[in-house]
Design a protein around this motif. Sequence first.
Motif, short mmCIF file in Angstrom:
data_model
loop_
_atom_site.label_atom_id
_atom_site.label_comp_id
_atom_site.label_asym_id
_atom_site.label_seq_id
_atom_site.Cartn_x
_atom_site.Cartn_y
_atom_site.Cartn_z
N GLU A 67 51.93 67.96 89.23
CA GLU A 67 50.66 67.99 89.97
C GLU A 67 50.73 67.16 91.24
N VAL A 68 50.06 67.63 92.25
CA VAL A 68 49.95 66.88 93.50
C VAL A 68 48.48 66.85 93.87
N ILE A 69 47.99 65.68 94.28
CA ILE A 69 46.66 65.63 94.89
C ILE A 69 46.87 65.32 96.36
N GLY A 70 46.28 66.11 97.23
CA GLY A 70 46.50 65.88 98.66
C GLY A 70 45.41 66.50 99.49
N MET A 71 45.54 66.28 100.79
CA MET A 71 44.59 66.86 101.74
C MET A 71 45.25 68.12 102.32
N ALA A 72 44.56 69.26 102.20
CA ALA A 72 45.12 70.52 102.71
C ALA A 72 45.01 70.51 104.23
N GLU A 73 46.15 70.41 104.91
CA GLU A 73 46.13 70.23 106.37
C GLU A 73 46.27 71.55 107.13
N SER A 74 47.23 72.38 106.70
CA SER A 74 47.45 73.61 107.45
C SER A 74 48.29 74.59 106.63
N ILE A 75 48.59 75.71 107.24
CA ILE A 75 49.44 76.73 106.64
C ILE A 75 50.65 76.87 107.55
N SER A 76 51.83 76.81 106.98
CA SER A 76 53.04 76.84 107.80
C SER A 76 53.30 78.25 108.34
N LEU A 77 54.28 78.36 109.22
CA LEU A 77 54.60 79.67 109.81
C LEU A 77 55.05 80.67 108.76
N ASP A 78 55.56 80.15 107.62
CA ASP A 78 55.94 81.10 106.56
C ASP A 78 54.94 81.12 105.40
N GLY A 79 53.71 80.68 105.66
CA GLY A 79 52.63 80.89 104.68
C GLY A 79 52.47 79.82 103.63
N ALA A 80 53.26 78.74 103.72
CA ALA A 80 53.13 77.67 102.72
C ALA A 80 51.92 76.79 103.03
N LEU A 81 51.34 76.21 101.98
CA LEU A 81 50.23 75.27 102.15
C LEU A 81 50.81 73.89 102.45
N GLN A 82 50.36 73.29 103.56
CA GLN A 82 50.88 71.97 103.94
C GLN A 82 49.86 70.91 103.57
N LEU A 83 50.32 69.95 102.78
CA LEU A 83 49.44 68.88 102.29
C LEU A 83 49.90 67.54 102.82
N SER A 84 48.94 66.70 103.17
CA SER A 84 49.32 65.30 103.34
C SER A 84 49.07 64.65 101.97
#
Length: 278
Positions: free
Chosen positions: A236-253
């Motif tokens: 599990e990861v808890i994070g802030m959803a920052e953006s979506i990468s160029l290949d569609g991945a969810l980027q979290l801080s």
Amino acid sequence: MIASPSLSADAIQSTLATTHLGRRLFVYDQVLSTNIEAMALAQAGAEHGTVVVADCQTAGRGRLTRQWYSPPGVNIYCSIIIGSQRSLPNMSGWLSWIPLASALATAEAVQAISPIALDIKWPNDLVVGNRKAGGILCESLQTPAHGLIVIIGIGLNVNLPQEFLPHDLRETATSLLAILKSPLDRNRVLAQLLNELEPVIDELTAQGADRLRHAYLRRCSTLGKQVRVIMGNGEEVIGMAESISLDGALQLSRLHSSVREGASGRIEIRAADVIHLR
Ligand code: BTN
């Protein structure tokens, strides 16, 4: 159940404005899963754009090996066969954007024929607030006739009354009927879905995901939220959803996790269950 016209190929095709999608159309009363039917058709040589629709599924499949609730007479269950081109420069980017682009096209289709603005919960849940009205399951396979094929499976709760939902879905699911308070003609919704999906897939293939990514970012309700992400291995990861990468991945801080972040200081999530926290 709410009365609305039954599904028929003629009614769907009467408002279809596509070149390929839905021109070959199979409409069934009941199947195990439209994705299973579409895969069998693809293996047997069915071409790009072939669509399978069913009034009811007895073994509807959801993401992450879940079941998809598929009662008769009220919803849309459809699977679209999408052919790939062997010469694509970025095949993995194309593959990873197909589900996200399909969610975008579905939301745009609903908005084109109703006042409902569906949001997208990453990667491809169609939601209103915290309730899910639709989902997408893409499966790919190698076929003898056409090489790599992607099956886009779309389930959309259209005329499903809230009280007909099973107890375990009542707090988390919804339908267009529950929002709009009046039924929609599923034939019209389906035709519009195909009308929106075709140019989106054509654009993704010809130009890549640049513009689609921006349109997706505007619809994605996950961004800016604190989220809990549950990976396939249970991590599990808890994070802030920052953006979506160029290949569609969810980027979290990262706020809290045992997963190592990349050079950007962000964690990239490719396949997982996401829970919006706040
Ligand atoms: C999800 O879990 O969010 C994805 C649900 C996808 C359901 C659709 S209904 C049509 C197609 N056939 C299936 O068996 N599943 C997809």
